[in-house]
Write a protein that holds these residues in place. Structure first.
Motif, PDB file in Angstrom:
ATOM      1  N   MET A  28       0.824  -1.211   0.000  1.00 58.17           N
ATOM      2  CA  MET A  28       0.000   0.000   0.000  1.00 58.17           C
ATOM      3  C   MET A  28       0.857   1.261   0.000  1.00 58.17           C
ATOM      4  O   MET A  28       0.538   2.239  -0.668  1.00 58.17           O
ATOM      5  CB  MET A  28      -0.938   0.013   1.216  1.00 58.17           C
ATOM      6  CG  MET A  28      -2.062  -0.981   1.132  1.00 58.17           C
ATOM      7  SD  MET A  28      -3.251  -0.548  -0.155  1.00 58.17           S
ATOM      8  CE  MET A  28      -2.877  -1.756  -1.384  1.00 58.17           C
ATOM      9  N   LEU A  29       1.962   1.255   0.740  1.00 59.39           N
ATOM     10  CA  LEU A  29       2.853   2.408   0.750  1.00 59.39           C
ATOM     11  C   LEU A  29       3.533   2.566  -0.603  1.00 59.39           C
ATOM     12  O   LEU A  29       3.721   3.677  -1.092  1.00 59.39           O
ATOM     13  CB  LEU A  29       3.892   2.277   1.865  1.00 59.39           C
ATOM     14  CG  LEU A  29       4.671   3.533   2.211  1.00 59.39           C
ATOM     15  CD1 LEU A  29       3.727   4.653   2.638  1.00 59.39           C
ATOM     16  CD2 LEU A  29       5.654   3.257   3.323  1.00 59.39           C
ATOM     17  N   PHE A  30       3.879   1.442  -1.211  1.00 57.95           N
ATOM     18  CA  PHE A  30       4.470   1.464  -2.555  1.00 57.95           C
ATOM     19  C   PHE A  30       3.473   2.039  -3.563  1.00 57.95           C
ATOM     20  O   PHE A  30       3.832   2.878  -4.402  1.00 57.95           O
ATOM     21  CB  PHE A  30       4.887   0.040  -2.943  1.00 57.95           C
ATOM     22  CG  PHE A  30       5.862  -0.029  -4.060  1.00 57.95           C
ATOM     23  CD1 PHE A  30       7.213   0.152  -3.829  1.00 57.95           C
ATOM     24  CD2 PHE A  30       5.438  -0.280  -5.353  1.00 57.95           C
ATOM     25  CE1 PHE A  30       8.126   0.087  -4.863  1.00 57.95           C
ATOM     26  CE2 PHE A  30       6.334  -0.353  -6.393  1.00 57.95           C
ATOM     27  CZ  PHE A  30       7.685  -0.169  -6.157  1.00 57.95           C
ATOM     28  N   VAL A  31       2.219   1.624  -3.492  1.00 55.16           N
ATOM     29  CA  VAL A  31       1.177   2.136  -4.390  1.00 55.16           C
ATOM     30  C   VAL A  31       0.927   3.622  -4.135  1.00 55.16           C
ATOM     31  O   VAL A  31       0.842   4.428  -5.072  1.00 55.16           O
ATOM     32  CB  VAL A  31      -0.126   1.322  -4.224  1.00 55.16           C
ATOM     33  CG1 VAL A  31      -1.305   2.006  -4.893  1.00 55.16           C
ATOM     34  CG2 VAL A  31       0.059  -0.076  -4.773  1.00 55.16           C
ATOM     35  N   SER A  32       0.822   3.987  -2.864  1.00 55.97           N
ATOM     36  CA  SER A  32       0.598   5.389  -2.517  1.00 55.97           C
ATOM     37  C   SER A  32       1.758   6.265  -2.990  1.00 55.97           C
ATOM     38  O   SER A  32       1.544   7.348  -3.539  1.00 55.97           O
ATOM     39  CB  SER A  32       0.421   5.523  -1.004  1.00 55.97           C
ATOM     40  OG  SER A  32       0.279   6.864  -0.629  1.00 55.97           O
ATOM     41  N   GLY A  33       2.981   5.788  -2.785  1.00 58.84           N
ATOM     42  CA  GLY A  33       4.150   6.536  -3.255  1.00 58.84           C
ATOM     43  C   GLY A  33       4.177   6.646  -4.770  1.00 58.84           C
ATOM     44  O   GLY A  33       4.486   7.702  -5.320  1.00 58.84           O
ATOM     45  N   GLY A  34       3.831   5.554  -5.448  1.00 57.81           N
ATOM     46  CA  GLY A  34       3.778   5.594  -6.912  1.00 57.81           C
ATOM     47  C   GLY A  34       2.735   6.567  -7.426  1.00 57.81           C
ATOM     48  O   GLY A  34       2.964   7.302  -8.398  1.00 57.81           O
ATOM     49  N   MET A  35       1.574   6.594  -6.762  1.00 56.48           N
ATOM     50  CA  MET A  35       0.532   7.538  -7.172  1.00 56.48           C
ATOM     51  C   MET A  35       0.957   8.976  -6.883  1.00 56.48           C
ATOM     52  O   MET A  35       0.640   9.888  -7.651  1.00 56.48           O
ATOM     53  CB  MET A  35      -0.778   7.191  -6.473  1.00 56.48           C
ATOM     54  CG  MET A  35      -1.379   5.890  -6.978  1.00 56.48           C
ATOM     55  SD  MET A  35      -2.854   5.388  -6.093  1.00 56.48           S
ATOM     56  CE  MET A  35      -4.052   6.526  -6.761  1.00 56.48           C
ATOM     57  N   ASP A  36       1.665   9.188  -5.780  1.00 55.37           N
ATOM     58  CA  ASP A  36       2.156  10.531  -5.487  1.00 55.37           C
ATOM     59  C   ASP A  36       3.242  10.949  -6.478  1.00 55.37           C
ATOM     60  O   ASP A  36       3.348  12.129  -6.821  1.00 55.37           O
ATOM     61  CB  ASP A  36       2.672  10.626  -4.056  1.00 55.37           C
ATOM     62  CG  ASP A  36       1.587  11.070  -3.096  1.00 55.37           C
ATOM     63  OD1 ASP A  36       0.713  11.840  -3.510  1.00 55.37           O
ATOM     64  OD2 ASP A  36       1.614  10.637  -1.934  1.00 55.37           O
ATOM     65  N   GLY A  80       8.700   1.716   1.318  1.00 50.82           N
ATOM     66  CA  GLY A  80       7.959   0.507   0.969  1.00 50.82           C
ATOM     67  C   GLY A  80       8.885  -0.654   0.637  1.00 50.82           C
ATOM     68  O   GLY A  80       8.644  -1.794   1.028  1.00 50.82           O
ATOM     69  N   VAL A  81       9.968  -0.359  -0.060  1.00 46.09           N
ATOM     70  CA  VAL A  81      10.967  -1.396  -0.353  1.00 46.09           C
ATOM     71  C   VAL A  81      11.625  -1.861   0.945  1.00 46.09           C
ATOM     72  O   VAL A  81      11.863  -3.055   1.138  1.00 46.09           O
ATOM     73  CB  VAL A  81      12.011  -0.878  -1.368  1.00 46.09           C
ATOM     74  CG1 VAL A  81      13.169  -1.843  -1.511  1.00 46.09           C
ATOM     75  CG2 VAL A  81      11.357  -0.633  -2.718  1.00 46.09           C
TER      76      VAL A  81
END
Length: 142
Positions: A28-36, A80-81
């Motif tokens: 979820m943090l990876f997705v949120s960071g990618g969207m940001d 996230g990583v």
């Protein structure tokens, strides 16, 4: 009188739940960071995508918001990583960066309302997942 303590072994179910929530938070943090990162690139490269609101208290230039979201998105992806490899620093930074992303998305709510609300919810789930996991269940060797 002496007391002896026996080592406490976590059940496999507790370890699985702890690692599952950490992986959930990581994704979820990876997705949120990618969207940001995407939102930041939209703000930096093309300002016409966003809604322009007049008289907003936290009004910045959209390029400034783009750089803010781009920087926080890169940090979120890196954390996230770190969560994927179960690093202790990543759990702490995950909660911090998710909270900062929630605030940034709240402040930029008038520019892209639906996207901001979705990211606020995702970041809330990240904070929940990282806070409910018992670190001993996650980091204890099998």
């Amino acid at each position: 009188m002496t007391t002896s303590t026996t080592p406490h072994q976590r059940s496999d179910t507790a370890k699985t739940a702890a690692s599952g929530l950490t992986i959930f938070a990581s994704v979820m943090l990876f997705v949120s960071g990618g969207m940001d990162i995407c939102r930041g690139l939209m703000g930096v490269l093309e300002d016409e995508v966003f809604l322009v609101t007049r008289g907003y208290v936290f009004e910045f230039d959209l390029t400034t918001w783009g750089w803010i979201h781009l920087a926080f998105g890169v940090i979120a992806v890196a954390v996230g990583v770190g969560l994927f490899v179960a690093a202790t620093w990543a759990r702490i930074m995950g909660v911090i960066i998710a909270a900062v992303l929630m605030i940034a998305n709240f402040l930029s709510l008038p520019y892209y309302p639906l996207w901001s609300l979705i990211l606020i919810a995702i970041d809330g789930f990240v904070i929940w997942a990282l806070c409910v996991v018992d670190p001993e269940a996650l980091y204890e060797p099998s």
